[in-house]
Design a protein around this motif. Sequence first.
Motif, PDB file in Angstrom:
ATOM      1  N   ALA A   1      45.831  43.203  17.597  1.00  0.00           N
ATOM      2  CA  ALA A   1      45.731  42.402  16.624  1.00  0.00           C
ATOM      3  C   ALA A   1      46.687  42.414  15.877  1.00  0.00           C
ATOM      4  CB  ALA A   1      44.216  42.752  16.244  1.00  0.00           C
ATOM      5  N   ALA A   2      47.471  44.208  15.758  1.00  0.00           N
ATOM      6  CA  ALA A   2      48.803  44.037  14.068  1.00  0.00           C
ATOM      7  C   ALA A   2      49.696  43.609  14.612  1.00  0.00           C
ATOM      8  CB  ALA A   2      48.352  45.599  14.342  1.00  0.00           C
ATOM      9  N   GLY A   3      49.772  42.958  15.774  1.00  0.00           N
ATOM     10  CA  GLY A   3      50.927  42.238  16.203  1.00  0.00           C
ATOM     11  C   GLY A   3      51.439  43.185  17.330  1.00  0.00           C
ATOM     12  N   GLN A   4      51.533  44.125  17.262  1.00  0.00           N
ATOM     13  CA  GLN A   4      52.404  45.050  18.077  1.00  0.00           C
ATOM     14  C   GLN A   4      52.399  44.998  19.650  1.00  0.00           C
ATOM     15  OE1 GLN A   4      50.756  49.139  16.991  1.00  0.00           O
ATOM     16  NE2 GLN A   4      52.219  49.406  15.457  1.00  0.00           N
ATOM     17  N   LEU A   5      53.519  45.427  20.053  1.00  0.00           N
ATOM     18  CA  LEU A   5      53.715  44.917  21.367  1.00  0.00           C
ATOM     19  C   LEU A   5      53.675  46.000  22.957  1.00  0.00           C
ATOM     20  CD1 LEU A   5      56.035  42.194  21.412  1.00  0.00           C
ATOM     21  CD2 LEU A   5      53.930  41.608  21.158  1.00  0.00           C
ATOM     22  N   VAL A   6      53.274  46.092  23.641  1.00  0.00           N
ATOM     23  CA  VAL A   6      53.919  46.806  24.792  1.00  0.00           C
ATOM     24  C   VAL A   6      53.534  45.912  25.859  1.00  0.00           C
ATOM     25  CG1 VAL A   6      52.710  49.015  26.244  1.00  0.00           C
ATOM     26  CG2 VAL A   6      51.873  48.575  23.648  1.00  0.00           C
ATOM     27  N   HIS A   7      54.982  46.199  26.485  1.00  0.00           N
ATOM     28  CA  HIS A   7      55.112  46.404  28.455  1.00  0.00           C
ATOM     29  C   HIS A   7      55.088  46.728  29.026  1.00  0.00           C
ATOM     30  CE1 HIS A   7      57.596  43.778  24.989  1.00  0.00           C
ATOM     31  NE2 HIS A   7      57.515  44.923  24.658  1.00  0.00           N
TER      32      HIS A   7
END
Length: 194
Positions: free
Chosen positions: A177-183
């Motif tokens: 929800a905070a816009g952090q990404l994990v790939h």
Amino acid sequence: MTTDTPPEQAPDGTAQPATRTWRRLALSFGIAAVVLVALLVVALLRPWADSESTAAPASPSATPSATPSATPTAVSTATAAAPDAPSGGDAPPPPAPGLAITSFAASDTAVTCANDSDAVAITFTWDSTDVTAAWFGVDTPNAKAGGLQQVDPSGSFTWNFYCSNAATVYTVTVEDAAGQLVHQSVTVSRQYRG
């Protein structure tokens, strides 16, 4: 015989339209040429300006870099990347407590191909936690930015592996929800029938 009339006027006092027209036409062509040259200069310099403005700053990053180690380590085909910061940040903040891709796997990572024209369907499955959106991508480290399509935060997706490629990288990117990404990525490689 001399006349006192200006060169733009005929001896009878009427204006000579051809002279004025040619002067206006020459002035118009001159202005158009200057504008065209200016547009060409801007168009030619634009690609370099874009690449300079988007270049990464020359400061150390908070993410580790790949450096050789003194002891050999095993190489895995599935890798997880550090979370990315929402756009506008310099360094990524630490991951949210629960944001994670808990698993990501392919139904086959060594595809047997009879020839280069084969396409083999591969099913990818993943699970994640504290995620609001997810994307699946091919040959991209960030499936949100260069992905194939948006997918469920946990689920499966079937896509073809094309035997004309020696290997293909498939990536799932998740966002909280905070816009952090994990790939996380998995590599599928080609093998020929012997």
